[in-house]
Design a protein around this motif. Structure first.
Motif, short mmCIF file in Angstrom:
data_model
loop_
_atom_site.label_atom_id
_atom_site.label_comp_id
_atom_site.label_asym_id
_atom_site.label_seq_id
_atom_site.Cartn_x
_atom_site.Cartn_y
_atom_site.Cartn_z
N PHE A 233 2.97 8.64 -10.41
CA PHE A 233 1.87 7.69 -10.44
C PHE A 233 1.39 7.41 -9.03
CE2 PHE A 233 5.82 5.17 -10.72
CZ PHE A 233 5.72 4.35 -9.61
N ARG A 234 0.14 6.93 -8.92
CA ARG A 234 -0.46 6.60 -7.63
C ARG A 234 -1.49 5.51 -7.86
NH1 ARG A 234 -1.72 8.66 -2.57
NH2 ARG A 234 -0.40 10.47 -2.87
N SER A 235 -1.36 4.42 -7.10
CA SER A 235 -2.36 3.35 -7.19
C SER A 235 -3.52 3.66 -6.25
CB SER A 235 -1.74 2.01 -6.79
OG SER A 235 -1.54 1.95 -5.38
N LYS A 236 -4.61 2.97 -6.49
CA LYS A 236 -5.68 2.97 -5.49
C LYS A 236 -5.19 2.06 -4.35
CE LYS A 236 -8.24 -0.99 -7.36
NZ LYS A 236 -8.05 -1.91 -6.28
N THR A 237 -5.92 1.97 -3.28
CA THR A 237 -5.55 1.06 -2.20
C THR A 237 -5.70 -0.37 -2.71
OG1 THR A 237 -6.26 2.64 -0.53
CG2 THR A 237 -6.07 0.34 0.17
N LEU A 238 -4.63 -1.14 -2.58
CA LEU A 238 -4.60 -2.52 -3.08
C LEU A 238 -4.87 -3.50 -1.96
CD1 LEU A 238 -1.33 -2.26 -5.22
CD2 LEU A 238 -3.69 -1.99 -6.02
N ASP A 239 -5.97 -4.23 -2.06
CA ASP A 239 -6.24 -5.31 -1.11
C ASP A 239 -5.44 -6.54 -1.53
OD1 ASP A 239 -8.01 -3.98 0.63
OD2 ASP A 239 -9.65 -4.25 -0.80
N THR A 240 -5.54 -7.61 -0.77
CA THR A 240 -4.82 -8.85 -1.08
C THR A 240 -5.13 -9.31 -2.50
OG1 THR A 240 -4.95 -9.46 1.25
CG2 THR A 240 -4.42 -11.22 -0.31
N ASP A 241 -4.07 -9.59 -3.25
CA ASP A 241 -4.11 -10.06 -4.65
C ASP A 241 -4.50 -8.99 -5.67
OD1 ASP A 241 -3.22 -12.63 -3.96
OD2 ASP A 241 -5.27 -13.30 -3.55
N ASP A 242 -4.73 -7.75 -5.24
CA ASP A 242 -4.98 -6.67 -6.20
C ASP A 242 -3.67 -6.30 -6.88
OD1 ASP A 242 -7.67 -6.51 -5.65
OD2 ASP A 242 -7.53 -4.65 -4.48
N LYS A 243 -3.79 -5.75 -8.10
CA LYS A 243 -2.62 -5.37 -8.89
C LYS A 243 -2.73 -3.92 -9.35
CE LYS A 243 -2.14 -10.03 -10.65
NZ LYS A 243 -1.01 -10.70 -11.20
N PHE A 244 -1.55 -3.32 -9.56
CA PHE A 244 -1.45 -1.99 -10.14
C PHE A 244 -0.31 -2.03 -11.15
CE2 PHE A 244 0.94 2.06 -10.05
CZ PHE A 244 -0.02 2.88 -10.66
#
Length: 111
Positions: free
Chosen positions: A73-84
């Motif tokens: 798996f790979r998330s997108k780039t998570l900014d502050t408070d983003d979730k994956f």
């Protein structure tokens, strides 16, 4: 105590079986888990979970992070408070890291 004859037992058993078939079926569900990203650390760094569990990573840091398990798996780039979130459908050990800060590592052990 009354002793049931075969006919009465059969009727009682049939009624109990019919009642059980009318009750709603509840499917057992694995508990969802959370991992927080804060101060360049995955917390907790290691989780032990059951197959079917969904893990959600939340970036609580001031800078972007990712969650990557090579080939899994790979998330997108998570900014502050983003979730994956990712649901683990197979048993095994899943090592993961932040591709922007490779020293940040974690482990999910799925049973």
């Amino acid at each position: 105590m009354k002793i049931l004859n075969r006919r009465d037992f059969g009727v009682a058993f049939g009624l109990a079986l019919a009642a059980a078939m009318l009750l709603p079926v509840t499917t057992a569900r694995a508990e969802d888990m959370e991992v927080h990203i804060d101060n360049f650390v995955f917390q907790p760094a290691e989780l032990r979970i059951k197959v079917g569990t969904t893990v959600t990573w939340t970036n609580r840091d001031d800078i972007p992070h990712t969650v990557v398990s090579a080939g899994k798996f790979r998330s997108k780039t998570l900014d502050t408070d983003d979730k994956f979130s990712f649901t683990f459908t197979n048993a095994g050990d899943y090592k993961y890291f932040c591709s922007l800060h490779p020293h940040m590592t974690g482990m999910i052990k799925v049973e």
